[in-house]
Design an enzyme around this catalytic site. Structure first.
Site, PDB file in Angstrom:
ATOM      1  N   HIS A   1       0.827  -1.210   0.000  1.00 60.95           N
ATOM      2  CA  HIS A   1       0.000   0.000   0.000  1.00 60.95           C
ATOM      3  C   HIS A   1       0.867   1.269   0.000  1.00 60.95           C
ATOM      4  O   HIS A   1       0.691   2.176  -0.822  1.00 60.95           O
ATOM      5  CB  HIS A   1      -0.868  -0.027   1.253  1.00 60.95           C
ATOM      6  CG  HIS A   1      -2.194   0.650   1.107  1.00 60.95           C
ATOM      7  ND1 HIS A   1      -3.151   0.605   2.085  1.00 60.95           N
ATOM      8  CD2 HIS A   1      -2.719   1.397   0.114  1.00 60.95           C
ATOM      9  CE1 HIS A   1      -4.214   1.285   1.679  1.00 60.95           C
ATOM     10  NE2 HIS A   1      -3.981   1.777   0.497  1.00 60.95           N
TER      11      HIS A   1
ATOM     12  N   TYR B   1      -5.717   5.187  11.518  1.00 65.69           N
ATOM     13  CA  TYR B   1      -6.170   4.286  10.459  1.00 65.69           C
ATOM     14  C   TYR B   1      -5.539   4.719   9.151  1.00 65.69           C
ATOM     15  O   TYR B   1      -5.393   5.921   8.894  1.00 65.69           O
ATOM     16  CB  TYR B   1      -7.693   4.305  10.343  1.00 65.69           C
ATOM     17  CG  TYR B   1      -8.396   3.605  11.496  1.00 65.69           C
ATOM     18  CD1 TYR B   1      -8.116   2.278  11.786  1.00 65.69           C
ATOM     19  CD2 TYR B   1      -9.330   4.282  12.279  1.00 65.69           C
ATOM     20  CE1 TYR B   1      -8.748   1.631  12.841  1.00 65.69           C
ATOM     21  CE2 TYR B   1      -9.981   3.635  13.335  1.00 65.69           C
ATOM     22  CZ  TYR B   1      -9.685   2.309  13.603  1.00 65.69           C
ATOM     23  OH  TYR B   1     -10.317   1.677  14.634  1.00 65.69           O
ATOM     24  N   GLU B   2      -5.190   3.724   8.304  1.00 64.73           N
ATOM     25  CA  GLU B   2      -4.331   4.038   7.162  1.00 64.73           C
ATOM     26  C   GLU B   2      -4.985   4.945   6.121  1.00 64.73           C
ATOM     27  O   GLU B   2      -4.290   5.544   5.316  1.00 64.73           O
ATOM     28  CB  GLU B   2      -3.787   2.771   6.516  1.00 64.73           C
ATOM     29  CG  GLU B   2      -4.803   1.857   5.873  1.00 64.73           C
ATOM     30  CD  GLU B   2      -4.218   0.459   5.675  1.00 64.73           C
ATOM     31  OE1 GLU B   2      -4.398  -0.380   6.555  1.00 64.73           O
ATOM     32  OE2 GLU B   2      -3.578   0.222   4.653  1.00 64.73           O
ATOM     33  N   ALA B   3      -6.308   5.047   6.117  1.00 61.10           N
ATOM     34  CA  ALA B   3      -6.948   5.944   5.151  1.00 61.10           C
ATOM     35  C   ALA B   3      -6.734   7.412   5.513  1.00 61.10           C
ATOM     36  O   ALA B   3      -7.080   8.296   4.723  1.00 61.10           O
ATOM     37  CB  ALA B   3      -8.431   5.642   5.046  1.00 61.10           C
TER      38      ALA B   3
END
Lengths: 325, 267
Positions: free
Chosen positions: A104, B56-58
């Site tokens: 990612h 959180y990765e978002a």
């Protein structure tokens, strides 16, 4: 004073050529440019090269329809509403889709390089994994790293020893500069200033990295309104090439402060996507069997859309049933 | 100190969430993935680690969700966050820069060195089946000081060698040569730590000085031998220190009536 180039969904999809490289706004099942995705399927696009930081429902709609030739990314699924990306998986196993996996954050590095006009961006994340195994450089194995396609880098990645502070080895990730960024945003100004609400995901980078940008906007608002609070905006009008105003344009993915993810719809699509036949039935009913996106919304019905409607303070639906309690 | 009131009725997933929550130290900066990790950090924040924060990765940094998010990109993650940014901030501004203490992640297959596969079954170049792919799993795992994996215990998942190393454990290939080396050597001065625990529906595992997995505790109702039988590799059970602490009545109440009050992950 800037001016936007407002077009229709059909015109927007018509600009995209077979074989073009695309990237997208959003994150898995949030803020995807779905109205345009469906139109790309209707127009029968072929051999698309997707570069995306992560995949989601939109990826699967394109892949199931046979629009995708190359998928460079790290993840595809529908979160809680469908655990795998069935069409991409089927394409990879059957060999009809060339899958190039990165992590990612390595995908983010590629987009950052693209956004900032750099040939590569360094990262030390995800070293020591099979993502870097030269045996698994799938575009290389397919003979596509010969420089003939300007959108495919000569190497999947490279490694250098840090020459500055002797930190050890570090990876260089090649820039990703798509032909098109397809962006869904909640608001765009009448001069093209773009605003997304809540998390920004990689929308800023996707806009900057692409050659051309199409924004599917929930609504067009006076630019002066957005300029009253410039820190909330993610891009100036001159970075945006085309605008389509399309309410509910991200459905069934969610749009903060507009509507929630349509979990039931995504579950239904996921179940259908498990076979090529199932996908075809879905597409016949929801893509080809409706009169464009307006027909799709009409088929969904007002009551369903109202249940998804975000609470204007919280930013998500507080009326729909989400779990078992 | 009064004796803890342990729950008698609970499900496997409840114990997983509670055991994971207990891995959070107060003040930890936690990077969590979708699913049970979300329950674990939310429970920890209202029990043993009130000063722990979650990324959180978002792109939501130190959010304080009022309703449990269903995924890391969910609008609910951003409620009352100190910063609502994007992936560049989460991965580079927070993770690569070294802020993250603890990561909570999942995986489909794991080997004895803690290498995790979430990508394919079979040879990657001609796979039999594809999973979701890496997502941020290897990124977060490669730079967090401690990583806890939450997994399903099955012999076919606890393998001698995973089919594809998606996420790095303690003995990993150093590309381009591919020679297996300790993580510390591969990461050089970037090394922060790595996988420290695996929690399954049967047991809690940790890693020894050589980076090899060993059985730490078995969950109530299981024996060390049963756990060993559910690993393809030869699991070290000699260091097992007993039975995993059960959830308390209060923890179960909080899980079902506060953390996941809508029944999203715990039906």
């Amino acid at each position: 004073m800037g001016k936007i180039n407002k077009i229709t969904l059909k015109e927007a999809a018509g600009l995209i050529k077979d074989g073009d490289m695309l990237s997208f706004s959003g994150f898995t099942i949030w803020r995807r440019p779905m109205a345009l995705i469906y139109e790309l399927v209707r127009q029968g696009k072929k051999d698309l090269h997707l570069f995306e930081v992560n995949g989601g429902t939109h990826t699967e709609v394109l892949a199931g329809a046979g629009c995708v030739k190359i998928w460079e990314s790290c993840w595809v699924g529908h979160e809680l509403y469908g655990k795998l990306g069935e069409s991409v998986a089927r394409g990879q196993v059957e060999g009809s889709i060339l899958v190039e996996d990165y992590s990612h954050a390595q995908c983010v590095a590629r987009l950052l390089a693209g956004a900032y006009g750099l040939p590569f961006f360094p990262t030390a994340l995800s070293m020591g994994t099979d993502i870097l195994n030269p045996k698994y450089d799938m575009l290389g194995k397919a003979g596509l790293r010969d420089g003939s396609n300007p959108k495919i880098p000569l190497k999947k990645y490279d490694t250098i020893a840090d020459p500055m502070y002797d930190m050890g080895n570090i990876l260089l990730m090649p820039a990703a500069n798509a032909n098109w960024a397809l962006i869904y945003a909640q608001q765009i100004g009448d001069e093209g200033t773009v605003r997304v609400l809540a998390q920004t995901y990689v929308d800023v980078e996707a806009i900057k990295a692409a050659d051309k940008v199409i924004v599917i906007a929930e609504e067009i608002v006076p630019d002066s309104y957005l300029r009253d609070d410039p820190a909330m905006n993610i891009a100036p009008g001159y970075a945006i090439d085309y605008v389509v105003e399309q309410p509910y344009g991200a459905h069934p993915t969610g749009s903060q402060f507009c509507y929630d993810c349509d979990a039931d719809f995504i579950r239904m699509f996921y179940a259908a996507s498990k076979s090529a036949d199932g996908y075809k039935k879905f597409a016949d009913e929801w893509i080809f069997g409706v009169d464009g996106f307006d027909g799709y919304l009409e088929k969904l019905g007002a009551n369903r859309l109202l249940k998804l409607k975000a609470n204007s303070v919280m930013g998500y639906s507080t009326t729909m049933k989400r779990g078992t309690r | 100190m009064t004796a803890k009131n342990y729950a008698e009725n609970y499900k496997g997933a409840d114990l997983l969430a509670v055991a994971a929550a207990r891995e959070v130290n107060d003040g930890d900066i936690v990077f969590a993935g979708t699913g049970l990790p979300m329950l674990a950090i939310a429970l920890a924040q209202i029990t043993n680690a009130p000063n722990a924060v979650c990324i959180y990765e978002a792109g939501s940094i130190d959010g304080r969700p009022l309703d449990l998010p269903a995924s890391v990109g969910d609008a609910r993650c951003a409620t009352q966050s100190s910063v609502a940014a994007g992936l560049t901030e989460a991965f580079y501004g927070q993770l690569h820069s070294g802020y993250v203490d603890l990561a909570f992640l999942g995986g489909a297959e794991i080997d004895k060195y803690g290498n995790v596969n979430t990508t394919v079954v079979g040879d990657y170049a001609a796979p039999k089946k594809r999973f979701t792919g890496s997502g941020g799993n290897p990124d977060i795992n490669s730079f967090a000081r401690r990583t806890v994996f939450i997994m399903v215990q099955e012999k076919r998942r606890f393998k001698e060698n995973v089919d594809y190393i998606t996420s790095p454990g303690w003995l990993i290939p150093d590309w381009p040569s591919g020679e297996f080396k300790p993580k510390k050597e591969v990461y050089g001065k970037f090394f922060n730590g790595g996988i420290t625990a695996v929690i399954t529906n049967m047991a809690v595992f940790r890693f020894d000085e050589d980076g090899l997995m060993y059985l730490d505790t078995v969950h109530p109702g299981f024996t060390p031998e049963q756990v060993k039988d559910n690993c393809e590799f030869d699991l070290n059970i000699s260091r097992c220190k007993g039975v995993t602490e059960k959830p308390t009545v209060e923890e179960i109440d909080l899980l079902y009536n506060v953390v996941d009050k809508d029944g999203i992950f715990l039906p």
